[in-house]
Design an enzyme around this catalytic site. Structure first.
Site, PDB file in Angstrom:
ATOM      1  N   ASP A 232      37.909  37.234  40.393  1.00  0.00           N
ATOM      2  CA  ASP A 232      39.377  38.170  39.145  1.00  0.00           C
ATOM      3  C   ASP A 232      40.121  38.777  40.519  1.00  0.00           C
ATOM      4  O   ASP A 232      39.975  39.885  41.661  1.00  0.00           O
ATOM      5  CB  ASP A 232      38.800  39.546  38.790  1.00  0.00           C
ATOM      6  CG  ASP A 232      39.709  40.499  38.100  1.00  0.00           C
ATOM      7  OD1 ASP A 232      40.844  40.149  38.281  1.00  0.00           O
ATOM      8  OD2 ASP A 232      39.287  40.561  37.179  1.00  0.00           O
TER       9      ASP A 232
ATOM     10  N   SER B 165      41.110  43.418  30.591  1.00  0.00           N
ATOM     11  CA  SER B 165      41.630  44.371  31.093  1.00  0.00           C
ATOM     12  C   SER B 165      41.886  45.217  30.366  1.00  0.00           C
ATOM     13  O   SER B 165      41.377  46.390  30.024  1.00  0.00           O
ATOM     14  CB  SER B 165      42.730  43.101  31.450  1.00  0.00           C
ATOM     15  OG  SER B 165      44.002  43.671  32.478  1.00  0.00           O
TER      16      SER B 165
ATOM     17  N   HIS C 206      40.678  36.739  36.498  1.00  0.00           N
ATOM     18  CA  HIS C 206      40.652  37.171  35.370  1.00  0.00           C
ATOM     19  C   HIS C 206      41.034  37.079  34.219  1.00  0.00           C
ATOM     20  O   HIS C 206      40.329  38.064  33.068  1.00  0.00           O
ATOM     21  CB  HIS C 206      42.097  38.223  35.567  1.00  0.00           C
ATOM     22  CG  HIS C 206      42.429  39.254  34.664  1.00  0.00           C
ATOM     23  ND1 HIS C 206      41.408  40.432  35.554  1.00  0.00           N
ATOM     24  CD2 HIS C 206      42.946  39.635  34.685  1.00  0.00           C
ATOM     25  CE1 HIS C 206      41.777  41.307  34.059  1.00  0.00           C
ATOM     26  NE2 HIS C 206      43.021  41.518  34.225  1.00  0.00           N
TER      27      HIS C 206
END
Length: 454
Positions: free
Chosen positions: A354, A266, A387
Site C-alpha cells: 500500500d 481507507s 491500497h
C-alpha cells in the site's frame, strides 16, 4: 539440387495449404462457452473453447465498456489434440496474465491503449450488469495488435456479471439529513445489517454494498461528502451526521436488533472505528487498508471537534505513477482511535505494498490495544497487494487520478498477488460478518442463487 529444392518447396506449399484448409474447416465451427453465463461478480466461471484445430494457437480476449472507457485482457493458448482449450486446466503462454488462471481474463483487465490509463474500474450503475465480451482469435497475438483495428474474431460471447442480484432491492435514502442507498435482500427478514463506507474521493460508491446484499446482508452505502446536498468538502464532515445515520440504520425493523457491522476502505475505516465508540450496536468492524488514527482534517463534532494528526508534506514522493504518500503520516499514540473502548470485534485487512497508508502504522495501532481487549482485534496481511482492495476478480488499479486532491495517486500492488488478496479477503470478510452478526448459520455458504439459476 535445383530439382530437389523445387520438390521440397512444393511439398511445403501443399502442407501449408492443407493445414490452412483444415484450419478454416475447424475454425468455422469454433464455439466459446462460459458457465454460468450470468452470475454475481464474485463467482468463478468455467471458460471453454471447442472446435479448434488440434494443437492450434489461439488468443482469447475479454473486453468491457464502462462509460467512455474500455478495459481488456487476453491470454494466448494452444489447443489440445482434441481441439479444446479449457481455461482452468491449461496454461496461458503469454497475455495480461500467464499460467493456469481460471479468472485471469477478469482480474488482469486494464485500460485499452486508446483510453486514459491511470483510471479505476468503477461500475457506476449497479442496477445493470457488467457486460464482458469474449472473443476467440486465430493465432497468438500481442497486446499491441489487439486494437485499431481488432482482429476478426472466430467466435464471440457476451457474459453478464452483477454486483446486485436482480432480487435485491435498492432504495435511495433521503431520511431527514441522512443520504445514501439501502440494499435489501429478498425474503421477510430481519437480516444482519452492515454499513459500507469508502474513502476520501467522496460521493456515493455502492458496488460493494450491492454485492454484500446479494450475499444475504441488508446494507447501507453511506456517503459523507460530495453527494447530493451533503457537504461538498471533507473538512465539513460531521461526526454527528455519521452517528445519526448509523443509529437510524441499526433501528430499521428489517435489520437484526442484536447489532450491526461496518466496513470501511481507507478514510472510511477511520469513521467506522470512531463510530463504534459512539454507537453500541456496532458489533463487527472490517477495515480494508483503513486509517486507524485521526487524519487529514479535524473531525467536526458537537461535543468538541477532534484534531487530526499532522500531514508531513516532506514525506511526499513523486513517482512516474503518481504521488506516494506512504511516509506522510506518523501519528503519535494519543492520535490513534481508541476503538477498544467499544465492544466491537475488529478485523484489519492490510496490504503490504500500500503506497497510500503505511501498514506499520496499523501494526502500531494494534500494539496499543490493551491486553484485555486484544482477543477482539484481528489482522490479515497480504504481501505485494496495494491500497485499493476491491471484491474478487476486479481489475487491479495501481494508480489513478484523485478527483479531490487533483493528483495522480500511486496506490501500489502487483496485479497477480493483489488479485489473490482480493479473492481471499472477500471470503474472510463474509465469514467474519456471518460469525459476528448471524451466529446461527453461515451466510457465505448459503448465498442467494446467482441469476443464471433462478
Amino acid at each position: 539440387m535445383p530439382l530437389l529444392h523445387e520438390i521440397v518447396s512444393n511439398v511445403a506449399s501443399v502442407q501449408r495449404v492443407s493445414w490452412f484448409a483444415t484450419s478454416v474447416f475447424h475454425m468455422s465451427s469454433v464455439q466459446i462457452s462460459v458457465k454460468p453465463q450470468e452470475a454475481l461478480v464474485d463467482e468463478k466461471v468455467h471458460i471453454r473453447v471447442d472446435g479448434l484445430p488440434k494443437n492450434g494457437p489461439i488468443t482469447i480476449k475479454a473486453s468491457v465498456q464502462e462509460g467512455k472507457l474500455r478495459f481488456s485482457s487476453y491470454g494466448c493458448y494452444t489447443a489440445t489434440e482434441e481441439g479444446h482449450v479449457v481455461i482452468e486446466e491449461q496454461s496461458a503462454s503469454e497475455g495480461t496474465y500467464t499460467g493456469i488462471e481460471q479468472m485471469g481474463l477478469f482480474w488482469s483487465m486494464k485500460p485499452e491503449p486508446s483510453c486514459r490509463q491511470n483510471v479505476r474500474f468503477l461500475k457506476k450503475d449497479i442496477t445493470t450488469p457488467i457486460v464482458v465480451t469474449f472473443s476467440v482469435l486465430e493465432g497468438h497475438h500481442s497486446w499491441e495488435n489487439l486494437f485499431d483495428p481488432p482482429p476478426k474474431p472466430l467466435a464471440t460471447l457476451d457474459v453478464l456479471r452483477w454486483y446486485k442480484h436482480p432480487r435485491v432491492s435498492r432504495e435511495r435514502v433521503t431520511e431527514g439529513n441522512i443520504r445514501g442507498a439501502l440494499f435489501i435482500p429478498p425474503g421477510p427478514g430481519p437480516f444482519p445489517g452492515v454499513i459500507d463506507m469508502f474513502g476520501s474521493g467522496g460521493g456515493l460508491m455502492d458496488h460493494r454494498a450491492a454485492l454484500l446484499a446479494s450475499r444475504g446482508f441488508i446494507v447501507f452505502a453511506l456517503p459523507f461528502f460530495a453527494y447530493e446536498d451533503l457537504p461538498s468538502t471533507m473538512p465539513e464532515v460531521s461526526l454527528d451526521y455519521l452517528i445519526e445515520s448509523t443509529e437510524w440504520f441499526a433501528g430499521l425493523p428489517n435489520v437484526k436488533p442484536e447489532g450491526i457491522g461496518m466496513i470501511g476502505l481507507s478514510k472510511g475505516g477511520m469513521y467506522t472505528l470512531e463510530l463504534c465508540r459512539h454507537v453500541p450496536k456496532i458489533k463487527a468492524v472490517v477495515l480494508v487498508n483503513g486509517v486507524t488514527f485521526y487524519s487529514d482534517v479535524p473531525l467536526k463534532y458537537s461535543k468538541g471537534d477532534i484534531e487530526n494528526t499532522q500531514f508531513l508534506f516532506e514525506g511526499i514522493q513523486m513517482t512516474p505513477e503518481g504521488i506516494d504518500i506512504v511516509n506522510c503520516y506518523q501519528p503519535s499514540d494519543h492520535e490513534f482511535i481508541k476503538a477498544w473502548e467499544s465492544e466491537a470485534h475488529i478485523l484489519c485487512v492490510v496490504c503490504l505494498d500500500d503506497r497510500s497508508l503505511n501498514y506499520k502504522v496499523t501494526d502500531h495501532f494494534l500494539r496499543l490495544v490493551p491486553e484485555e481487549h486484544k482477543h477482539r482485534f484481528h489482522l490479515i496481511k497480504y504481501p505485494q497487494a496495494g491500497h485499493l482492495l476491491e471484491p474478487p476478480y476486479s481489475p487491479h488499479c495501481r494508480s489513478s487520478f484523485h478527483k479531490v486532491f487533483q493528483f495522480d495517486f500511486f496506490w501500489g500492488g502487483e496485479t497477480k498477488p493483489h488479485s489473490d488478496a482480493q479473492e481471499d479477503s472477500w471470503g474472510r470478510i463474509l465469514d467474519y460478518f456471518s460469525e459476528h452478526l448471524n451466529r446461527d448459520h453461515n451466510l457465505a455458504s448459503k448465498s442467494i442463487q446467482p441469476p443464471s439459476k433462478l
